[in-house]
Design a protein around this motif. Structure first.
Motif, PDB file in Angstrom:
ATOM      1  N   UNK A  42       0.812  -1.219   0.000  1.00 37.31           N
ATOM      2  CA  UNK A  42       0.000   0.000   0.000  1.00 37.31           C
ATOM      3  C   UNK A  42       0.845   1.268   0.000  1.00 37.31           C
ATOM      4  N   UNK A  43       2.157   1.109   0.198  1.00 32.44           N
ATOM      5  CA  UNK A  43       3.051   2.270   0.187  1.00 32.44           C
ATOM      6  C   UNK A  43       4.419   1.796  -0.272  1.00 32.44           C
ATOM      7  N   UNK A  44       5.062   2.587  -1.151  1.00 31.08           N
ATOM      8  CA  UNK A  44       6.422   2.263  -1.563  1.00 31.08           C
ATOM      9  C   UNK A  44       7.204   3.540  -1.828  1.00 31.08           C
ATOM     10  N   UNK A  45       8.364   3.602  -1.204  1.00 36.66           N
ATOM     11  CA  UNK A  45       9.300   4.710  -1.388  1.00 36.66           C
ATOM     12  C   UNK A  45      10.642   4.076  -1.693  1.00 36.66           C
ATOM     13  N   UNK A  46      11.236   4.423  -2.831  1.00 37.81           N
ATOM     14  CA  UNK A  46      12.551   3.907  -3.221  1.00 37.81           C
ATOM     15  C   UNK A  46      13.360   5.074  -3.767  1.00 37.81           C
ATOM     16  N   UNK A  47      13.973   5.828  -2.842  1.00 38.05           N
ATOM     17  CA  UNK A  47      14.696   7.070  -3.154  1.00 38.05           C
ATOM     18  C   UNK A  47      13.790   8.122  -3.778  1.00 38.05           C
ATOM     19  N   UNK A  48      12.528   7.965  -3.595  1.00 42.32           N
ATOM     20  CA  UNK A  48      11.483   8.842  -4.097  1.00 42.32           C
ATOM     21  C   UNK A  48      10.171   8.094  -3.947  1.00 42.32           C
ATOM     22  N   UNK A  49       9.081   8.812  -3.803  1.00 44.32           N
ATOM     23  CA  UNK A  49       7.782   8.174  -3.609  1.00 44.32           C
ATOM     24  C   UNK A  49       7.300   7.519  -4.893  1.00 44.32           C
ATOM     25  N   UNK A  50       7.015   6.215  -4.817  1.00 43.27           N
ATOM     26  CA  UNK A  50       6.442   5.489  -5.949  1.00 43.27           C
ATOM     27  C   UNK A  50       4.923   5.542  -5.888  1.00 43.27           C
TER      28      UNK A  50
END
Length: 70
Positions: A42-50
């Motif tokens: 439900x949430x993903x951040x990988x060096x920036x918000x996905x």
């Protein structure tokens, strides 16, 4: 460093460092964060918000994660 946990039914994986970075959430120590509820991300951040599909309870879990790791 990777950490894994669960807060109020939300499971998470977080990659965090000793120092903040321009790539971190709010330029903090967390550079990667994945939050899941009932097996669905439900949430993903990988060096920036996905993407951010957190409900009210999920946002509370997010705040707790950042308090601890960011």
């Amino acid at each position: 460093m990777w950490s894994r946990g669960e807060i109020n039914g939300y499971k998470f994986d977080v990659k965090h460092y000793e120092n903040g970075s321009e790539y971190g959430i709010n330029e903090g120590r967390v550079s990667k964060l994945s939050i899941r509820k009932d097996g669905k991300e439900v949430y993903n951040y990988d060096r920036g918000l996905d993407y951010d599909n957190l409900d009210k309870a999920g946002k509370k879990a997010y705040v707790e994660i950042l308090k601890k790791y960011n």
